[in-house]
Design an enzyme around this catalytic site. Structure first.
Site, PDB file in Angstrom:
ATOM      1  CG  ASP A   1      -2.083  -0.943   1.085  1.00  0.00           C
ATOM      2  OD1 ASP A   1      -2.208  -1.590   0.027  1.00  0.00           O
ATOM      3  OD2 ASP A   1      -2.877  -1.043   2.034  1.00  0.00           O
TER       4      ASP A   1
ATOM      5  CB  CYS B   1       0.230   4.176   9.840  1.00  0.00           C
ATOM      6  SG  CYS B   1       1.538   3.069   9.304  1.00  0.00           S
TER       7      CYS B   1
ATOM      8  CG  ASP C   1       5.731   4.225   9.235  1.00  0.00           C
ATOM      9  OD1 ASP C   1       5.619   3.390   8.305  1.00  0.00           O
ATOM     10  OD2 ASP C   1       4.810   4.975   9.592  1.00  0.00           O
TER      11      ASP C   1
END
Length: 374
Positions: A219, A365, A225
């Protein structure tokens, strides 16, 4: 208010995430073509994350007009709930990147101020390759947050998401070639030009490029991260597996090679702490069936391997908010490793974090820290 110039030239830099925060910003999930069963399961986990962070620092949750009352009812009263339209709730990527400056007056007083970088967002890849085709509301999220806080805004035409870089607050930036060099972001820019812009806007002096991000993190095209982050200057946490048959193994080994053969902006050799990923997790038929496939968002197919990583945690003022995936061995190990990496911090487990992974991310996120200036 938009300001001219580039942050570093005006004395700004992005602080490390363990430096004091004034706020944490979180969006509220709702879109049925990404979050299963109308996001009811994810909303409970988001509320759990927001509540855990609010024990350490102020939290603001932004919810659409249709969801404001629902969010307010699920969150404790010490959390501010603000009405804000958005396309999805990934505030690490759509929210502003906050930077700070420090000025010493003639009398010796230290004055700090903050500003926000408003990167351009294209839904992680644009119309042809992004996660959804209309991001017209997401592209305004950073500006809205900065206006709420009355913080100066540095607009930037470069396509970049906050989850694609990590900094140590002392001049070093981590990122991946898989994401930033992807042709679906800034195909007109060379690697050197991308580096220059990171330096001008984040106030860093050195970029460490890992080749790829976490296996299965399609995605975001390999955001850093989910793969690697700083625990303190000179120390990084790296997503790891000992299973040589796992596609992640090759990625972790090549990242370790890069990290072991470089130094940070201050010439320090990096200490690498391995943070094992959970056992492979896959989207079930039931989970995929709960997503409304209307054609606008990227499909969620049963059997898809989930991009689960303990690196995707949040550092609060004195707390580490860590995802838990139901893998007892690796869940406990991750708590132990992060307790060692952040002595003096309270490590808080968020059970049920799988619900966030199903939609393509995790705790880091969905959060965006606003640094303190006092």
């Amino acid at each position: 208010m938009g300001v001219k110039g580039r942050p570093a030239e005006e004395g700004y830099h992005m602080p490390a995430e363990w430096e004091p925060h004034s706020y944490c910003w979180i969006g509220w999930p709702e879109r049925g073509d990404n979050w299963r069963d109308g996001a009811v399961h994810a909303q409970r986990v988001f509320a759990r994350v927001a509540t855990a962070i609010s024990d350490f620092e102020p939290v603001t949750v932004c919810a659409s007009p249709a969801q404001w009352e629902n969010a307010r009812s699920q969150l404790p009263l010490n959390i501010r709930v603000v009405e804000m339209s958005m396309d999805d709730s990934w505030f690490r990527d759509t929210g502003p990147t906050f930077v700070v400056s420090k000025r010493i007056t003639d009398s010796g007083e230290v004055l700090k101020s903050s500003a926000g970088i408003d990167w351009t967002f294209n839904s992680w890849g644009g119309v042809d390759d992004g996660c959804y085709t209309d991001w017209s509301r997401d592209i305004l999220v950073a500006r809205k947050i900065l206006e709420i806080e009355k913080v100066p805004r540095f607009p930037h035409s470069m396509i970049l998401e906050g989850g694609s870089f990590h900094v140590d607050g002392e001049g070093t930036c981590l990122t991946t070639e898989e994401c930033l060099m992807n042709k679906n972001r800034n195909p007109h820019m060379t690697k050197e030009q991308i580096e220059d812009n990171l330096k001008w806007y984040l106030g860093v002096q050195k970029i460490i490029w890992l080749p790829r991000g976490l296996h299965g993190d399609d995605d975001t095209n390999g955001h850093i991260d989910n793969m690697c982050c700083f625990a303190k200057p000179g120390v990084v946490l790296l997503a790891w597996t000992d299973d040589e048959s796992d596609p992640q193994y090759e990625r972790s080994v090549e990242a370790l090679s890069v990290l072991s053969n470089t130094t940070d902006a201050n010439g320090r050799k990096l200490q690498v702490m391995k943070l094992h990923i959970p056992s492979p997790m896959y989207m079930t038929d039931e989970e995929a069936g709960g997503v409304i496939q209307v054609g606008e968002a990227k499909p969620r197919e049963p059997g898809t391997r989930l991009a689960a990583s303990y690196v995707n945690f949040y550092i609060a003022n004195g707390g580490i908010i860590i995802p838990q995936f139901g893998d007892e061995k690796r869940d406990h190990e991750a708590v132990r490793v992060l307790s060692e990496a952040f002595p003096g911090y309270k490590v808080v487990r968020i059970e049920g974090a799988r619900e966030i992974v199903l939609a393509g991310g995790n705790i880091h996120c969905i959060t965006q820290q606003q640094p303190a200036t006092v």
